[in-house]
Write an enzyme that holds these catalytic residues in place. Structure first.
Site, PDB file in Angstrom:
ATOM      1  N   HIS A  47     -32.876  63.495  35.151  1.00 38.57           N
ATOM      2  CA  HIS A  47     -31.965  63.629  34.011  1.00 38.57           C
ATOM      3  C   HIS A  47     -31.134  64.869  34.312  1.00 38.57           C
ATOM      4  CE1 HIS A  47     -34.428  60.754  31.648  1.00 38.57           C
ATOM      5  NE2 HIS A  47     -35.422  61.266  32.378  1.00 38.57           N
TER       6      HIS A  47
ATOM      7  N   THR B  66     -39.020  58.390  27.393  1.00 39.21           N
ATOM      8  CA  THR B  66     -37.824  58.972  26.765  1.00 39.21           C
ATOM      9  C   THR B  66     -36.633  58.016  26.803  1.00 39.21           C
ATOM     10  OG1 THR B  66     -37.015  60.090  28.772  1.00 39.21           O
ATOM     11  CG2 THR B  66     -38.585  61.294  27.400  1.00 39.21           C
ATOM     12  N   THR B  67     -36.887  56.754  27.180  1.00 39.53           N
ATOM     13  CA  THR B  67     -35.862  55.709  27.105  1.00 39.53           C
ATOM     14  C   THR B  67     -36.454  54.528  26.355  1.00 39.53           C
ATOM     15  OG1 THR B  67     -36.598  54.832  29.245  1.00 39.53           O
ATOM     16  CG2 THR B  67     -34.714  56.354  29.264  1.00 39.53           C
TER      17      THR B  67
ATOM     18  N   HIS C 284     -38.688  63.352  36.746  1.00 39.46           N
ATOM     19  CA  HIS C 284     -39.894  62.682  36.236  1.00 39.46           C
ATOM     20  C   HIS C 284     -40.515  61.808  37.319  1.00 39.46           C
ATOM     21  CE1 HIS C 284     -38.249  62.990  31.857  1.00 39.46           C
ATOM     22  NE2 HIS C 284     -38.879  64.089  32.232  1.00 39.46           N
TER      23      HIS C 284
ATOM     24  N   HIS D 212     -28.715  54.051  34.213  1.00 39.66           N
ATOM     25  CA  HIS D 212     -29.104  55.138  33.317  1.00 39.66           C
ATOM     26  C   HIS D 212     -29.464  56.404  34.084  1.00 39.66           C
ATOM     27  CE1 HIS D 212     -29.292  52.110  30.176  1.00 39.66           C
ATOM     28  NE2 HIS D 212     -30.137  51.407  30.905  1.00 39.66           N
TER      29      HIS D 212
ATOM     30  N   HIS E 206     -37.319  59.688  38.908  1.00 39.27           N
ATOM     31  CA  HIS E 206     -35.907  59.669  38.522  1.00 39.27           C
ATOM     32  C   HIS E 206     -35.579  61.019  37.902  1.00 39.27           C
ATOM     33  CE1 HIS E 206     -38.091  58.483  34.855  1.00 39.27           C
ATOM     34  NE2 HIS E 206     -37.207  59.284  34.281  1.00 39.27           N
TER      35      HIS E 206
HETATM   36 ZN   LIG Z   1     -37.199  60.380  32.582  1.00 35.97          ZN
END
Ligand SMILES: [Zn+2]
Ligand SMILES: *[C@@H]1O[C@H](CO)[C@@H](O)[C@H](O)[C@H]1NC(C)=O
Ligand SMILES: *[C@@H]1O[C@H](CO)[C@@H](O)[C@H](O)[C@H]1NC(C)=O
Ligand SMILES: *[C@@H]1O[C@H](CO)[C@@H](O)[C@H](O)[C@H]1NC(C)=O
Length: 305
Positions: free
Chosen positions: A117, A220-221, A140, A88, A115
């Site tokens: 995005h 957010t996942t 993040h 992801h 991680h």
């Molecule tokens: Zn994140």
């Protein structure tokens, strides 16, 4: 023969169901023939009403004098971090020696992983938005509250520090991470950075870190647990456009390397009744917040371009 066919169909069913319940981003839906669950169907708490990310309307944020400076511990520790493609995102595992306190948080939080995005488009890759504006990427750093294992679930069990990334000059400090991407194209691959960096190397100027927004939201996942105290810093990190594009070019969502990992961004969620706070502004301006609120708003807007 017919019975055998029926048995085969039954036998084939469970894996299919498992695949269907696996979550994915919007961009993965079509290439995976709609066998995964897109953001509108994410399970757990994902369809609840205190979700993240959100659009931050800076003029509607409320000054909170308790939102002071953070104290960063271990952020200066140089290390060759392990970097992983988890299917992801790309994740940097942070061990056990990095933590934060202050910043209006109730206690110390230990860093677990960071991680990012991103998107190929320089204005599509962040999860949070400022006045409707999206950035190229968002980083993040995920921290967990230090507490007794027996204690209850709280709305601030996890503290995420979020940083916007914009296209700008080349960022040599990010290069060990960017170079590691080539080693981990497929899900579940990991590697070690070729040179050591500290977390401070990845962040904007420390002086700028006292400007941030604060609200309560979720991961957010999936399963989008509503237990995150969010800190979204105003000052973006700068990376060169080519450094940003490397994430979409080197990483893939799938083992076949047919789907470039990009647009791993959850759509903005409704803020609802929640208030977004902002940290105290610098120096003497603080003494008369009400009188100076319009000036502060101007400063904030100016700061955000
Ligand atoms: Zn994140
Ligand atoms: C989606 O369907 C097409 C056509 O049937 C097939 O070629 C492709 O491999 C499928 N993709 C996946 C991820 O299952
Ligand atoms: C990295 O991958 C290897 C091989 O799959 C695995 O044995 C190891 O546990 C992984 N390391 C980390 C830190 O995830
Ligand atoms: C997808 O990945 C390939 C292989 O790395 C790369 O050549 C291509 O530029 C990527 N596509 C996009 C749109 O980033």
């Amino acid at each position: 023969m017919r019975l055998l066919l029926a048995l085969l169909v039954l036998a084939a069913a469970p894996p299919r169901a498992r695949a269907a319940s696996h979550w994915c981003y919007q961009i993965q839906l079509k290439p995976s023939n709609y066998t995964c669950l897109g953001p509108g169907e994410w399970e757990g708490s994902c369809q609840s009403n205190r979700q993240s990310p959100v659009n931050i309307v800076t003029a509607k944020t409320q000054l909170d004098p308790n939102l002071g400076r953070f104290s960063f511990s271990g952020y200066d520790r140089k290390h060759q971090w392990v970097v992983e493609n988890n299917g992801h995102t790309v994740m940097v595992l942070l061990g056990d020696e990095v933590s934060i306190a202050g910043g209006g948080l109730s206690t110390r939080y230990r860093a677990k992983q960071l991680h990012l995005h991103w998107s190929r488009a320089m204005d599509q890759g962040s999860e949070h938005t400022f006045n409707g504006e999206r950035f190229a990427m968002e980083m993040h750093i995920v921290h967990e509250k230090e507490k007794a294992p027996s204690s209850n679930v709280n709305e601030d069990d996890i503290a995420v520090l979020a940083f916007m990334v914009e296209a700008g000059s080349n960022n040599v400090n990010f290069q060990p991470l960017v170079e590691a991407l080539s080693d981990i194209p497929r899900p579940n691959m990991n590697t070690t950075m070729k040179s050591s960096i500290s977390l401070f190397h990845l962040l904007p100027e420390e002086e700028s870190l006292r400007h941030y927004f604060r609200y309560l939201g979720s991961l957010t996942t999936p399963t989008c647990d509503e237990k995150v105290v969010w800190t979204v810093f105003q000052e973006p990190i700068q990376l060169h456009r080519d450094q940003i594009l490397a994430f979409s070019q080197k990483l893939f969502y799938d083992h076949e390397q047919s789907m470039n990992m990009t647009d791993n961004v959850r759509p903005v969620q409704s803020l609802g009744q929640r208030q977004v706070f902002r940290s105290r502004a610098p120096g003497p301006l603080l003494s008369q917040p009400t009188l100076l609120a319009p000036a502060l708003a101007c400063l904030t807007v100016g700061f955000l371009r």
